[in-house]
Structure formats: structure tokens, C-alpha cells
Design an enzyme around this catalytic site. Structure first.
Site, PDB file in Angstrom:
ATOM      1  N   VAL A   1       0.843  -1.196   0.000  1.00  0.00           N
ATOM      2  CA  VAL A   1       0.000   0.000   0.000  1.00  0.00           C
ATOM      3  C   VAL A   1       0.881   1.250   0.000  1.00  0.00           C
ATOM      4  CG1 VAL A   1      -2.078  -0.995   1.048  1.00  0.00           C
ATOM      5  CG2 VAL A   1      -0.216  -0.166   2.539  1.00  0.00           C
TER       6      VAL A   1
ATOM      7  N   ARG B   1       4.263   2.302  -2.418  1.00  0.00           N
ATOM      8  CA  ARG B   1       4.510   2.723  -3.789  1.00  0.00           C
ATOM      9  C   ARG B   1       4.936   1.508  -4.593  1.00  0.00           C
ATOM     10  NH1 ARG B   1       1.915   6.783  -3.446  1.00  0.00           N
ATOM     11  NH2 ARG B   1       2.696   8.932  -3.428  1.00  0.00           N
TER      12      ARG B   1
ATOM     13  N   GLU C   1       1.083   2.918 -13.357  1.00  0.00           N
ATOM     14  CA  GLU C   1      -0.348   3.051 -13.061  1.00  0.00           C
ATOM     15  C   GLU C   1      -1.010   3.918 -14.126  1.00  0.00           C
ATOM     16  OE1 GLU C   1      -0.874   4.450  -9.052  1.00  0.00           O
ATOM     17  OE2 GLU C   1       0.208   2.779  -8.192  1.00  0.00           O
TER      18      GLU C   1
ATOM     19  N   HIS D   1      -4.952   1.618  -6.758  1.00  0.00           N
ATOM     20  CA  HIS D   1      -4.451   2.745  -5.952  1.00  0.00           C
ATOM     21  C   HIS D   1      -5.620   3.478  -5.284  1.00  0.00           C
ATOM     22  CE1 HIS D   1      -0.784   5.566  -5.429  1.00  0.00           C
ATOM     23  NE2 HIS D   1      -1.614   5.685  -4.404  1.00  0.00           N
TER      24      HIS D   1
ATOM     25  N   SER E   1      -6.539   2.380  -1.727  1.00  0.00           N
ATOM     26  CA  SER E   1      -6.684   1.825  -0.377  1.00  0.00           C
ATOM     27  C   SER E   1      -7.026   2.890   0.658  1.00  0.00           C
ATOM     28  CB  SER E   1      -5.418   1.074   0.034  1.00  0.00           C
ATOM     29  OG  SER E   1      -4.354   1.965   0.284  1.00  0.00           O
TER      30      SER E   1
END
Lengths: 308, 308
Positions: free
Chosen positions: A211, A213, A242, A261, A263
Site C-alpha cells: 500500500v 509505492r 499506473e 491505488h 486503499s
């Protein structure tokens, strides 16, 4: 932003207008916190004194010219701590209770009893001892897990972690962990720290949770460890590219729980991020010290002494 | 069972041999705890004094002849408490963080950011204040939720729940709950308590979790409430018919998380259940009081005073 517009001239811009909008600006609020536009537009920053980013990680704006400048950098420390902790506990429980297996069987209307794992008494190693890592440690402990941290300095009396191991000895402590959680800031020291050597040191029953990078991980090594059975599973919310390209093998691995991405992105997070900036803006215009000032050499906000 | 075989003649049987095996037996250990074979074989119980069941719920063996007999009934209270609590927290986090949505998007390799819910500060109402309900209450509170219980008697000072509402006023307390957890024993009082009236009283954003018994719920009413949007979701581990027939609409409802009566079945549970029986067997042969004696009128083991 309404209250700020009463005090200052506010310019709103996308990436392609950033260089021009920066001319004459005293402060920059980077709301699109994954944008890589700031380094490219930096030549326009002729009087910038403060840059605030709507995220915890500052790696997208920590380029050499910013680092070497007098521009003060602040982040949105705190907003994501507890939401991400809930998310991490959730994916750990999803692994232990095989929710993915249940959903796949449900799709086939198949009644197939399985025995599942306890989380009580299992060991989590959390790499990253900033506020998000601390919130994760508290949450996992509250749920009955044993937790240790990995940070810059080893210590035994941390209020949230108890034991913190030094990150340069990470590999020694990986074999004891049932869950390894990556939430460290992305710096020169942490980039690619989860590589083939690290995955080889983990238990074959261990799960890896990222969680932090994507670049903390050597993605090819992770895929290989998951394929070979060296690692039992991974929950990944961040990726080195991403959005994750549709042809990346991670999408289709049965032992991977993948999310885009998100969380920490609870309902209301965008307003909260604006409020964090607005609070700092009021402090700035009142001459008060800014909150969440990043140490540009470390790459994150140093913890106050009691959290060290 | 090895140690027991040294003390007693042990007969192992399946349902079809139970009546004959019961003849002359002093004690019966019902290991297949969902079997309905005991009432049918009861005519063979010519000298039975003790029946132990490898489950917390005793409804499959609480038929009139057993209830009216002098046979002592004991259960396996305690074995499933914490595992089920972990499971319940897991499904709550799965709803809040939309893990089902993430898995379905993952199957299509689709990157689609969503904002998700916090669980901190949300309200859970737990129907059932026995040891499993208590473990659930402690776990949800530890994770930051607000919890109230529903039990036979209303009280304000419960050590695990704080407030317990009386079950005959359940409907009044349903509207405040974000999550409603059913874990009550199945008795004449609780059968079908979650019916159309109950679901209509819940928030349209609420989720219903059943880890008790399927017959606590009027299944058709639940399906209708989920279909109509009167209820946002349900996590169901137990059903009025098990295995759940493949043509039951619950299998294919997108807002349902379904599992096959396994929420408490951690790896090692079968050995633990045998140990619980063996411990009681040693007590029985030593003339000590048995543990977990069921009040056959109530239909469960009454809590000791400090838990009331």
C-alpha cells in the site's frame, strides 16, 4: 477552496498549463498527486515559496531542483492513515478466510467447504514506521496479530510497534513474517527493496501487501515469486506503472488481490484533502508554522520524537 | 479418541447404524453436528446418560424426547468464538472496501478507481450475546466500530457489548445499524426473527451477516429485501437448507457474499472438537461436573453471571 479565493488570487490549471500558471505564484497545491507535471513545469516557478501535495508520498515532486530550492514542501500526512489500516486488515482477513475462493465458487454456485486460517497470533512485519505504518500496526495488533516494524533505526520500545528493525537488516526479519506490509516512503534507500532476495527470504506461506509505492518492489521478481510458489499471495494497491497495463500477468494470478491505488480513498477523501491544504494555507497567511513539512533530504515528514 | 478407547468401549457409526450403536451406550458424541440422525435413532437409546455435540448450536439434537429426558446435553462452546469473530470482521471489511468489486474488475483486467467506506465509527448490532457474539463484539470494537447487542434481557453494563437490547424490541434498534450480525441460537423465539418486517426496519445502506443458523432468517424475505434495494448486502455462511441448492437466487446476487457453513472452521478445528469432547469425557469418568451443559429449555449454555 472558497475561503482561499477571498484571500488570494487562485489559478486552477491542468498539467499543460502549469508552467504558465506558476509564473508569479507564491504557493502551489498539487491536487493531482500522481501527476508528473511539476518537474516539467518547474521553469515557470519564478517566486514559488511553498508546494503542498494532496498525498502522503511526495516522490512525484521530489526532483533535484525542488530538493535544492528554498521551496517548502508539505504533504497531507494523516488523511489516509486509518483508512489504509482498515484496508490492510481487510486484505489480510480476505487471504486468511479465502474470500477470493468463496467468490469464485459462488460464481459457479458450488458449495465447497474449506478450512481457513486464523489471523490471531500470526506475525506481520510492517516496512514503514510513519503515521500510516503506525495506524496499520495498531489495527493489526487490535485484531490479535503480532506486529513488528522496519524503519531507519532499530529500537525496542516503540509505542505502536514495540520492536522496530533497521531497514538495512530487513532480510533477516522476513522469514518470521506471515504477512509483510510495504508502506515505506519511496526514496533512494527503499526503491526496489522488495526484490528476488527479499521474496526468497519470506516463508512460502507468507503474503505480501503493498500500500506504499509500486517502485518499492521489483515487479518481475514479485511475479516470479508468486508463480514459483516462493510466496503464497500478494495484495497490491500500487504499481510501478499506473494504471497497471491490461497485459500485466498480475491481473490474472489467482493468488493476487489487486486494487487500483485506492486503499486510502474513503468517501469524502477529496474534501478532506482540500481541508488539509486550506488549514495550512490559513497558517501560512497568518505567519504560523506550516504543518507536515517534508524533510526534503529524507523524503518524508520526520516523526515527532515520541513517535520515533 | 485414542485415550478414550483405553477407558471405554468406543463404537464408531454413521447415521444408518446409529440406532443399533446406541443400544447399551452410556454416552453419545455427535461429531457430524449437522446430522439429523439422532431423533430417528433415539429409540435405540436405552441407557444413554450424556450426549455431547461437536458444535455450538444444539438445535439438531434438541428434539422433544431428548429435551424431556434426563440425558445431559453438552456442546463445544468456545471453539468457534474467535475464528467466527475474525470472519465477521473480514466480511464487514470486504463490504466496506468492495473487495468483491475489485475481484470482478480484476477478472476483466479493468483499472477502475472507487471511493470506499470506512468502518471506524459505523454501528454494528449483534443479535446473540453468547460467547461467539461476545467475541464478535470485542473484535468489531477493537477495529473501531460501535457495537450493541441483542439478547434476552436488556442491560446497559455488559462488559463486551455495553448496551444490550431485549430481543423482543429488536425492530426498534435495527434502523441505527450499518451492520446487523445474526449469531443467536436457533430456538422457538429466534426462528424466522429476520423477516420482511425486520429487513424493512434496516437502513437501505445496511448489510446483514448471518453466522448463526439459516432458520433465523425467512430466506424469501431476505432475497426480496436484497432485490428491492431495501438492504444493501448480505454475507451468509448458513442457510435453511444446506448445502444451498444450486438454483437458489442467493448464489448469483452481486451484493451477497456466500460461504458454505465454514466461518468457524479454522485449520485444526476437527482435532480441537475431539479434544473438547475428550476433556469432558475425562471429567465425566472422574465424576467431575461436565463443562458446557446446555439448558435444554433455553436451548443453549447459560452464560455465567459475569457475562450476563
Amino acid at each position: 477552496m472558497g475561503s482561499i479565493e477571498q484571500t488570494a488570487e487562485v489559478r486552477y490549471t491542468r498539467a499543460d498549463g502549469l508552467a504558465e500558471a506558476l509564473r508569479g505564484a507564491d504557493a502551489l497545491f498539487v491536487y493531482d498527486f500522481l501527476s508528473t507535471a511539476v518537474p516539467d513545469a518547474w521553469h515557470g516557478a519564478d517566486r514559488l515559496r511553498w508546494l503542498h501535495i494532496a498525498s502522503a508520498g511526495v516522490d512525484p515532486v521530489l526532483f533535484p531542483e525542488l530538493r535544492d530550492s528554498d521551496v517548502v514542501l508539505t504533504n497531507s500526512r494523516g488523511v489516509f492513515d486509518d483508512p489504509i489500516a482498515e484496508y490492510v486488515l481487510g486484505v489480510i482477513l480476505a487471504f486468511a478466510k479465502d474470500f477470493a475462493g468463496s467468490l469464485r465458487l459462488q460464481d459457479e454456485a458450488r458449495w465447497q467447504h474449506r478450512e481457513t486460517e486464523r489471523i490471531s497470533g500470526t506475525h506481520a512485519l510492517v516496512m514503514g514506521t510513519g503515521p500510516i505504518g503506525r495506524a496499520i500496526a495498531r489495527m493489526l495488533r487490535a485484531a490479535g496479530m503480532k506486529v513488528a516494524g522496519v524503519g531507519r533505526r532499530a529500537r525496542e520500545d516503540d509505542p505502536d510497534f514495540g520492536t522496530v528493525h533497521a531497514s538495512d537488516r530487513l532480510a533477516e526479519h522476513l522469514p518470521a513474517a506471515d504477512y509483510v506490509v510495504a508502506v515505506a516512503p519511496l526514496t533512494e534507500q527503499t526503491k526496489g527493496i522488495f526484490n528476488a532476495t527479499a521474496f526468497a527470504a519470506m516463508k512460502p506461506t507468507a503474503r505480501f501487501v503493498n500500500v506504499g509505492r509500486g517502485e518499492l518492489v521489483v515487479t518481475g521478481d514479485l511475479i516470479e515469486a508468486l508463480r514459483s510458489g516462493q510466496l503464497a499471495g500478494a495484495a497490491l494497491d500500487v504499481f510501478d506503472t499506473e494504471p497497471l497495463p491490461a497485459d500485466n500477468p498480475l491481473w490474472s494470478m489467482p493468488n493476487v488481490l489487486l486494487s487500483p491505488h485506492m486503499s486510502g480513498d474513503f468517501i469524502g477523501w477529496r474534501n478532506t484533502l482540500v481541508e488539509v491544504f486550506a488549514d495550512n494555507f490559513r497558517r501560512w497567511t497568518s505567519g504560523l508554522p506550516l504543518r507536515n513539512v517534508v524533510d526534503k533530504t529524507l523524503g518524508y515528514v520526520p516523526s515527532p520524537p515520541q513517535e520515533r
